[in-house]
Design an enzyme around this catalytic site. Structure first.
Site, PDB file in Angstrom:
ATOM      1  N   LYS A 200      41.233  58.322  -6.119  1.00 40.10           N
ATOM      2  CA  LYS A 200      40.297  57.210  -5.967  1.00 40.10           C
ATOM      3  C   LYS A 200      38.959  57.816  -5.549  1.00 40.10           C
ATOM      4  CE  LYS A 200      38.417  54.513  -3.523  1.00 40.10           C
ATOM      5  NZ  LYS A 200      36.935  54.435  -3.442  1.00 40.10           N
ATOM      6  N   GLY A 253      36.577  61.394   4.509  1.00 35.48           N
ATOM      7  CA  GLY A 253      35.631  60.297   4.717  1.00 35.48           C
ATOM      8  C   GLY A 253      35.371  60.106   6.195  1.00 35.48           C
ATOM      9  N   SER A 254      35.013  58.896   6.553  1.00 34.57           N
ATOM     10  CA  SER A 254      34.624  58.637   7.938  1.00 34.57           C
ATOM     11  C   SER A 254      35.848  58.565   8.854  1.00 34.57           C
ATOM     12  CB  SER A 254      33.865  57.314   8.011  1.00 34.57           C
ATOM     13  OG  SER A 254      34.689  56.267   7.536  1.00 34.57           O
ATOM     14  N   THR A 255      35.631  58.826  10.117  1.00 32.78           N
ATOM     15  CA  THR A 255      36.713  58.750  11.106  1.00 32.78           C
ATOM     16  C   THR A 255      37.239  57.319  11.198  1.00 32.78           C
ATOM     17  OG1 THR A 255      35.961  60.673  12.325  1.00 32.78           O
ATOM     18  CG2 THR A 255      37.209  59.047  13.587  1.00 32.78           C
ATOM     19  N   GLU A 256      36.342  56.363  11.084  1.00 30.31           N
ATOM     20  CA  GLU A 256      36.742  54.955  11.162  1.00 30.31           C
ATOM     21  C   GLU A 256      37.755  54.611  10.058  1.00 30.31           C
ATOM     22  OE1 GLU A 256      33.366  52.498  10.564  1.00 30.31           O
ATOM     23  OE2 GLU A 256      34.493  50.643  10.870  1.00 30.31           O
ATOM     24  N   GLY A 258      39.410  56.759   8.301  1.00 29.10           N
ATOM     25  CA  GLY A 258      40.568  57.640   8.519  1.00 29.10           C
ATOM     26  C   GLY A 258      41.615  56.996   9.414  1.00 29.10           C
ATOM     27  N   GLU A 275      40.276  64.650   6.541  1.00 35.32           N
ATOM     28  CA  GLU A 275      39.042  65.406   6.827  1.00 35.32           C
ATOM     29  C   GLU A 275      37.990  64.371   7.166  1.00 35.32           C
ATOM     30  OE1 GLU A 275      38.877  68.543   6.998  1.00 35.32           O
ATOM     31  OE2 GLU A 275      40.472  69.344   5.719  1.00 35.32           O
ATOM     32  N   CYS A 309      29.694  66.661   6.446  1.00 35.84           N
ATOM     33  CA  CYS A 309      30.448  66.400   7.676  1.00 35.84           C
ATOM     34  C   CYS A 309      30.272  67.516   8.702  1.00 35.84           C
ATOM     35  CB  CYS A 309      31.907  66.222   7.329  1.00 35.84           C
ATOM     36  SG  CYS A 309      32.466  67.480   6.198  1.00 35.84           S
ATOM     37  N   GLU A 406      27.884  60.382  14.632  1.00 39.65           N
ATOM     38  CA  GLU A 406      27.500  61.052  13.387  1.00 39.65           C
ATOM     39  C   GLU A 406      26.457  60.207  12.659  1.00 39.65           C
ATOM     40  OE1 GLU A 406      30.452  61.257  10.185  1.00 39.65           O
ATOM     41  OE2 GLU A 406      29.930  63.382  10.072  1.00 39.65           O
TER      42      GLU A 406
END
Ligand code: NAD
Ligand code: MN
Length: 502
Positions: A200, A253-256, A258, A275, A309, A406
């Site tokens: 995706k 992608g973003s921690t959120e 993730g 990651e 990142c 970030e």
């Protein structure tokens, strides 16, 4: 760009021809429409104009693609393929990328905004190296013969060994900042170990992944081994992360997001590699080579418009060098060529989208309200496209959100320090731990600081130096697992123990 040579013209024609035919998704070796018939637009961030309309996949398309991937995984044509043949296929794919490198680089730049020289001479060579690196592994994925001696059946003898088996169907969810490169870090080990996958791509940058789908077909990789479903995160992405027949999800992608992937994955307890975000500390020690540190610190933040990142976004400079380093970086910032990525003179391109531009300017405004002083930049550049000026802030500290969160843009905070212990504490005072940098001429300090920094990668007297051999990933909330190197193969294989009574 100027009209250019015949070769440049033909690359341009190849790119235009692809933009004309792009639009379908790639499922089970066929180019098909989305089941809803919907399409979405991808933009050129340098102009804000539409590049192409692409099939918009949703949960139903993800289902179709996962079925195809499962069937391909069970198919002996892939499952029992001789390892040397698997190696040839992955190498063939790398070779086809090499043959089409200029076209892929230009397409990557048009869709993502990054400078074409970065696409052509950094992203693509590293991507191709990554496929070639993993192409070498199928013939070397060895198990162990174990020195087995069972303590409670001492009279019996056993022959015990391990097998390395592919983990199965892998869902890959990608961001927009390094579309082909971040995919190679997942698809390389997946193909090498005999997994199959559903990809995706990010909604902002589906194009090069779709072009890669054509090359995957041309390379002769069996139908259904690689499926590509463009679409949005909340629909296609969420369906893939939650799918009960997906064995592993590889997410960048973003921690959120993730964290939401972790929640989605609990249904079938799928394996995960994540990651995620970063807020890298870059440390200039008192004995550093100032010129090298200045150049390196500017490159650490401005590479890929700061949309990386591992960007060196927190610069800590020994107080004795502070003024010289700040002055040097401000000077370089004023000279940085910001413009459309497709112009070869460009050193920094536009941000990916209006949303990203709003996010970055919002953070700089917030920093100023918190007391930061902007020495250069701090504004959008021009009115067309999503350009933001290289920005340097001082009077910042570890309590401020601009230093803790970030930003994902060309915005640097520079802070002085007095002692090594203090700066290591400040560097480690972050929810993130992806990467860090140290500038010093003292070899002992280089080792000591590298050991004490909580980060998955530490660069000494360099920054953003990557190689397929070098594991990459995060401590703390920067993620789970490692990509690249042998370390990645662990995440794409299961270890099976076989124990035979003799
Ligand atoms: P994002 O997390 O918003 O999106 C990444 C991908 O996840 C996209 O394909 C998106 O469609 C998908 N997605 C969104 N919501 C989803 C959901 N609920 N379920 C499943 N999938 C979903 O990130 P972004 O804005 O594309 O990229 C920027 C972020 O990515 C930054 O925070 C950056 O640090 C991080 N990043 C990390 C690395 C790394 O290697 N650690 C590399 C690049 C980017
Ligand atoms: Mn785009």
């Amino acid at each position: 760009m100027e009209a250019g040579t015949d070769e440049q013209m033909s690359v341009r024609e190849d790119v235009q021809a692809f933009l004309q035919r792009a639009g379908s998704m790639f499922v089970d070796g066929k180019w098909v429409d989305s089941s809803s018939g919907k399409r979405f637009k991808t933009l050129d961030p340098a102009t804000g104009e539409i590049l192409a309309e692409v099939a918009e996949g949703d949960a139903e398309d993800i289902n179709r693609a996962v079925k195809a991937a499962r069937t391909a995984f069970e198919n002996p044509a892939w499952r029992r393929m001789p390892p040397a043949q698997r190696e040839r296929l992955v190498r063939k794919l790398a070779q086809l990328m090499e043959d089409n490198i200029d076209e892929l680089a230009e397409l990557e730049t048009l869709d993502s905004g990054k400078p074409v020289n970065a696409s052509r001479y950094v992203d693509l060579p590293l991507t191709i190296d990554t496929y070639n690196y993993y192409a070498g592994f199928p013939t070397k994925l060895e198990g162990d013969v174990l020195p087995h001696g069972c303590p409670y059946t001492p009279d019996d003898r056993y022959f015990s060994y391990t097998l390395r088996e592919p983990v199965g169907v892998v869902g890959m969810i990608l961001p927009w900042n390094f579309p082909l490169l971040l995919l190679s870090m997942k698809l390389g080990p997946a193909l090498a170990t005999g997994c199959t996958c559903v990809i995706k791509p990010a909604e902002d940058t589906p194009l090069t992944t779709l072009r890669l789908g054509e090359l995957i077909q041309e390379a002769g990789i069996p139908d259904g081994v690689v499926n590509i479903v463009p679409g949005y995160g909340e629909t296609a992405g969420a369906a893939l992360a939650a799918h009960p027949d997906v064995d592993k999800c590889a997410f960048t992608g973003s921690t959120e997001v993730g964290k939401s992937i972790v929640t989605s994955a609990t249904g079938n307890l799928k394996n995960l590699t994540l990651e995620l975000g970063g807020k890298a500390a870059n440390l200039v020690l008192e004995d550093a080579d100032v010129e090298a540190a200045v150049n390196g610190a500017a490159m650490a933040i401005y590479t890929n418009q700061g949309e990386i990142c591992c960007a060196g976004s927190r610069l800590y400079v020994h107080r004795n060098l502070f003024d010289a380093v700040v002055e040097g970086i401000v000077d370089l910032s004023s000279k940085l060529q910001v413009g459309p990525g497709i112009d070869p003179a460009t050193e920094m391109g536009p941000l990916i989208s209006q949303a990203q531009l709003d996010r970055v300017s919002g953070y700089v405004n917030l920093g100023q309200r918190e007391g930061a002083e902007v020495l250069i930049g701090g504004c959008r550049k021009g009115e067309q496209g999503f350009f933001y000026e290289p920005t340097v802030m001082v009077n910042t500290n570890n309590h401020m959100r601009v230093v803790r969160e970030e930003i994902f843009g060309p915005v640097l905070s520079v802070m002085p320090f007095d002692s090594l212990d203090d700066v290591i504490n400040e560097a480690n005072d972050s929810i993130y731990g992806l990467s860090a940098g140290v500038w010093t001429r003292d070899i002992s300090k280089a080792h000591e600081v590298s050991a004490r920094l909580q980060a998955g990668t530490v660069w000494v007297n360099c920054f953003h130096i990557f190689d397929a051999t070098q594991p990459f990933g995060g401590y703390k909330q920067s993620g789970w697992g490692r990509e690249w190197g042998r370390a990645a193969l662990e995440h794409y294989t299961e270890t099976k123990s076989v124990c035979i009574k003799l």
